[in-house]
Motif scaffolding. Structure first.
Motif, PDB file in Angstrom:
ATOM      1  N   GLY A  32      70.743   9.707  37.625  1.00  0.00           N
ATOM      2  CA  GLY A  32      69.731  10.755  37.820  1.00  0.00           C
ATOM      3  C   GLY A  32      68.330  10.166  37.857  1.00  0.00           C
ATOM      4  N   GLY A  33      67.344  11.015  37.626  1.00  0.00           N
ATOM      5  CA  GLY A  33      65.959  10.592  37.731  1.00  0.00           C
ATOM      6  C   GLY A  33      65.469   9.763  36.561  1.00  0.00           C
ATOM      7  N   ARG A  34      66.313   9.600  35.526  1.00  0.00           N
ATOM      8  CA  ARG A  34      65.865   8.858  34.346  1.00  0.00           C
ATOM      9  C   ARG A  34      65.758   7.368  34.633  1.00  0.00           C
ATOM     10  NH1 ARG A  34      68.843  13.119  33.118  1.00  0.00           N
ATOM     11  NH2 ARG A  34      70.728  12.039  33.755  1.00  0.00           N
ATOM     12  N   GLY A  35      66.744   6.818  35.357  1.00  0.00           N
ATOM     13  CA  GLY A  35      66.724   5.399  35.690  1.00  0.00           C
ATOM     14  C   GLY A  35      66.957   4.522  34.477  1.00  0.00           C
ATOM     15  N   GLY A  36      67.158   3.228  34.755  1.00  0.00           N
ATOM     16  CA  GLY A  36      67.314   2.252  33.690  1.00  0.00           C
ATOM     17  C   GLY A  36      68.738   2.139  33.182  1.00  0.00           C
ATOM     18  N   ARG A  37      68.914   1.211  32.254  1.00  0.00           N
ATOM     19  CA  ARG A  37      70.218   0.974  31.644  1.00  0.00           C
ATOM     20  C   ARG A  37      70.092   1.039  30.132  1.00  0.00           C
ATOM     21  NH1 ARG A  37      74.322  -1.704  34.541  1.00  0.00           N
ATOM     22  NH2 ARG A  37      73.790  -2.095  36.734  1.00  0.00           N
ATOM     23  N   ALA A  38      71.004   1.731  29.523  1.00  0.00           N
ATOM     24  CA  ALA A  38      71.040   1.778  28.060  1.00  0.00           C
ATOM     25  C   ALA A  38      71.688   0.486  27.571  1.00  0.00           C
ATOM     26  CB  ALA A  38      71.837   2.987  27.596  1.00  0.00           C
ATOM     27  N   ASP A  39      71.043  -0.189  26.619  1.00  0.00           N
ATOM     28  CA  ASP A  39      71.547  -1.485  26.155  1.00  0.00           C
ATOM     29  C   ASP A  39      72.892  -1.341  25.450  1.00  0.00           C
ATOM     30  OD1 ASP A  39      69.321  -2.801  27.143  1.00  0.00           O
ATOM     31  OD2 ASP A  39      68.178  -2.501  25.293  1.00  0.00           O
ATOM     32  N   VAL A  40      72.958  -0.466  24.455  1.00  0.00           N
ATOM     33  CA  VAL A  40      74.213  -0.247  23.712  1.00  0.00           C
ATOM     34  C   VAL A  40      74.384   1.247  23.492  1.00  0.00           C
ATOM     35  CG1 VAL A  40      75.498  -0.671  21.590  1.00  0.00           C
ATOM     36  CG2 VAL A  40      74.022  -2.472  22.525  1.00  0.00           C
ATOM     37  N   ILE A  41      75.593   1.740  23.793  1.00  0.00           N
ATOM     38  CA  ILE A  41      75.935   3.138  23.505  1.00  0.00           C
ATOM     39  C   ILE A  41      77.093   3.138  22.525  1.00  0.00           C
ATOM     40  CG2 ILE A  41      76.876   5.283  24.447  1.00  0.00           C
ATOM     41  CD1 ILE A  41      75.343   4.811  26.969  1.00  0.00           C
ATOM     42  N   ALA A  42      76.971   3.931  21.488  1.00  0.00           N
ATOM     43  CA  ALA A  42      78.029   4.044  20.481  1.00  0.00           C
ATOM     44  C   ALA A  42      78.420   5.507  20.338  1.00  0.00           C
ATOM     45  CB  ALA A  42      77.553   3.488  19.142  1.00  0.00           C
ATOM     46  N   ILE A  43      79.733   5.758  20.351  1.00  0.00           N
ATOM     47  CA  ILE A  43      80.241   7.138  20.242  1.00  0.00           C
ATOM     48  C   ILE A  43      81.212   7.213  19.074  1.00  0.00           C
ATOM     49  CG2 ILE A  43      81.590   8.936  21.373  1.00  0.00           C
ATOM     50  CD1 ILE A  43      80.501   8.062  24.005  1.00  0.00           C
ATOM     51  N   LYS A  44      81.007   8.201  18.229  1.00  0.00           N
ATOM     52  CA  LYS A  44      81.920   8.421  17.114  1.00  0.00           C
ATOM     53  C   LYS A  44      83.173   9.103  17.644  1.00  0.00           C
ATOM     54  CE  LYS A  44      80.209   9.486  13.192  1.00  0.00           C
ATOM     55  NZ  LYS A  44      79.531  10.191  12.075  1.00  0.00           N
ATOM     56  N   PRO A  45      84.365   8.575  17.372  1.00  0.00           N
ATOM     57  CA  PRO A  45      85.609   9.181  17.886  1.00  0.00           C
ATOM     58  C   PRO A  45      85.963  10.465  17.137  1.00  0.00           C
ATOM     59  CG  PRO A  45      86.112   7.272  16.520  1.00  0.00           C
ATOM     60  CD  PRO A  45      84.619   7.323  16.632  1.00  0.00           C
ATOM     61  N   SER A  46      85.295  11.561  17.519  1.00  0.00           N
ATOM     62  CA  SER A  46      85.526  12.838  16.857  1.00  0.00           C
ATOM     63  C   SER A  46      85.310  13.971  17.856  1.00  0.00           C
ATOM     64  CB  SER A  46      84.558  13.001  15.674  1.00  0.00           C
ATOM     65  OG  SER A  46      84.612  14.307  15.155  1.00  0.00           O
ATOM     66  N   TYR A  47      86.249  14.950  17.902  1.00  0.00           N
ATOM     67  CA  TYR A  47      86.083  16.121  18.753  1.00  0.00           C
ATOM     68  C   TYR A  47      85.178  17.152  18.079  1.00  0.00           C
ATOM     69  CZ  TYR A  47      89.939  14.385  21.609  1.00  0.00           C
ATOM     70  OH  TYR A  47      90.738  13.625  22.427  1.00  0.00           O
ATOM     71  N   ALA A  48      85.269  17.232  16.762  1.00  0.00           N
ATOM     72  CA  ALA A  48      84.522  18.263  16.036  1.00  0.00           C
ATOM     73  C   ALA A  48      83.032  17.946  15.975  1.00  0.00           C
ATOM     74  CB  ALA A  48      85.089  18.402  14.620  1.00  0.00           C
ATOM     75  N   ASN A  49      82.718  16.689  15.746  1.00  0.00           N
ATOM     76  CA  ASN A  49      81.314  16.300  15.596  1.00  0.00           C
ATOM     77  C   ASN A  49      80.940  15.307  16.674  1.00  0.00           C
ATOM     78  OD1 ASN A  49      78.742  15.864  14.629  1.00  0.00           O
ATOM     79  ND2 ASN A  49      79.399  14.435  13.033  1.00  0.00           N
ATOM     80  N   LYS A  50      80.520  15.831  17.816  1.00  0.00           N
ATOM     81  CA  LYS A  50      80.146  14.951  18.921  1.00  0.00           C
ATOM     82  C   LYS A  50      78.890  14.182  18.558  1.00  0.00           C
ATOM     83  CE  LYS A  50      82.160  17.907  22.473  1.00  0.00           C
ATOM     84  NZ  LYS A  50      82.790  18.839  21.504  1.00  0.00           N
ATOM     85  N   ASP A  51      78.977  12.849  18.686  1.00  0.00           N
ATOM     86  CA  ASP A  51      77.846  12.004  18.290  1.00  0.00           C
ATOM     87  C   ASP A  51      77.781  10.787  19.201  1.00  0.00           C
ATOM     88  OD1 ASP A  51      75.784  10.721  17.075  1.00  0.00           O
ATOM     89  OD2 ASP A  51      76.782  10.389  15.149  1.00  0.00           O
ATOM     90  N   CYS A  52      76.887  10.858  20.178  1.00  0.00           N
ATOM     91  CA  CYS A  52      76.654   9.742  21.098  1.00  0.00           C
ATOM     92  C   CYS A  52      75.281   9.151  20.792  1.00  0.00           C
ATOM     93  CB  CYS A  52      76.711  10.228  22.548  1.00  0.00           C
ATOM     94  SG  CYS A  52      76.247   8.964  23.758  1.00  0.00           S
ATOM     95  N   ARG A  53      75.283   7.842  20.497  1.00  0.00           N
ATOM     96  CA  ARG A  53      74.030   7.192  20.123  1.00  0.00           C
ATOM     97  C   ARG A  53      73.674   6.105  21.130  1.00  0.00           C
ATOM     98  NH1 ARG A  53      74.380   6.669  13.510  1.00  0.00           N
ATOM     99  NH2 ARG A  53      75.121   8.801  13.164  1.00  0.00           N
ATOM    100  N   ILE A  54      72.396   6.044  21.490  1.00  0.00           N
ATOM    101  CA  ILE A  54      71.923   4.993  22.377  1.00  0.00           C
ATOM    102  C   ILE A  54      70.990   4.082  21.581  1.00  0.00           C
ATOM    103  CG2 ILE A  54      70.459   4.472  24.362  1.00  0.00           C
ATOM    104  CD1 ILE A  54      71.578   6.830  25.799  1.00  0.00           C
ATOM    105  N   TYR A  55      71.224   2.777  21.727  1.00  0.00           N
ATOM    106  CA  TYR A  55      70.420   1.767  21.040  1.00  0.00           C
ATOM    107  C   TYR A  55      69.672   0.937  22.085  1.00  0.00           C
ATOM    108  CZ  TYR A  55      73.244   2.856  16.943  1.00  0.00           C
ATOM    109  OH  TYR A  55      73.866   3.493  15.887  1.00  0.00           O
TER     110      TYR A  55
END
Length: 266
Positions: A32-55
């Protein structure tokens, strides 16, 4: 803790996040219009508590001062962190909702927790980009694993060869002893009959052996030649030709011819 470049720092952070239970992805292109690359993405393996983190990883101060595009990543993540070596960035320098995690000699430590965000574009396209990148990374890991296994098998093959060689050497020990005894006895015979010492501690070359055997061969021919001449000399009182050719007896001419013929061969 020193890292040569941001890539090494990324891999170190991803390893840490996996160890604490996250699924990790590196160098993810943000569509999309954001551009760039996220260095590290970490996702917690959980359906109930969605948690996607970008570092966003920073290994020096200048890249931190000149780059602020990472704030656009809030559209696809629930929490945003800056990751850097300890002491490089202070938590007060960051916007309120961005967290800070630092690396020191003892590992990674969260200095400032990131505020939770509700990403508007956390959708199937973003999840597919993670799946594609995850496949690429696991492919590299699988190839690396196959390479390691191949190298281990090669090492085992070399080790097996060494063990086999040692077993064969020990099994041949008696035969080696027999060869040594044979060489010693050969030396004694050469010394006794030819007055030649072949020095079994330093085995003679093929040239030396050939010279000795050739000399013996010529000597044997000379002895036969001398015998033939002796037979001729002892037959001087015999007639040159036999009067009765039906009688098979020796005569001087025949013995002389044999001696001369042998001389030609010699």
């Amino acid at each position: 803790m020193y890292f040569k470049n941001e890539h090494d720092l990324q891999l170190d952070l991803a390893k840490h996040l996996r160890e604490v239970g996250y699924l990790t992805y590196t160098e993810i292109e943000i569509k999309g219009g954001r551009g760039g690359r996220a260095d590290v993405i970490a996702i917690k393996p959980s359906y109930a508590n969605k948690d996607c983190r970008i570092y966003e990883v920073k290994n020096n101060r200048s890249t931190f001062n000149n780059d602020s595009k990472y704030e656009k990543y809030f559209d696809v993540c629930h929490r945003m962190y800056i990751a850097c070596p300890s002491g490089m960035i202070k938590k007060d320098e960051l916007p309120p909702k961005i967290g800070l995690i630092v690396r020191n000699e003892n590992g990674w430590h969260v200095v400032k927790a990131a505020r939770r965000n509700n990403p508007k574009d956390f959708n199937i396209d973003f999840v597919l980009s993670l799946l594609y990148r995850g496949y690429e990374e696991t492919l590299v890991q699988r190839r690396l694993r196959d390479k390691i296994i191949a190298e281990e098998n090669f090492s085992l093959k070399k080790q097996a060869y060494k063990i086999g060689y040692e077993i064969a050497r020990r099994l041949d020990k008696d035969r080696e002893t027999e060869v040594e005894d044979w060489v010693i006895k050969c030396n004694e015979l050469f010394k006794k009959y030819l007055d030649v010492d072949i020095n079994y501690k330093r085995l003679p070359s093929l040239y030396e052996l050939e010279y000795i055997l050739s000399s013996i061969s010529h000597l044997a021919k000379d002895i036969q030649y001398i015998k033939k001449i002796g037979e001729y000399l002892r037959s001087l009182d015999l007639p040159e030709e036999p009067e009765d050719k039906s009688i098979k007896w020796k005569y001087r001419k025949k013995l002389r011819e044999e001696a001369m013929e042998f001389k030609k061969e010699a």
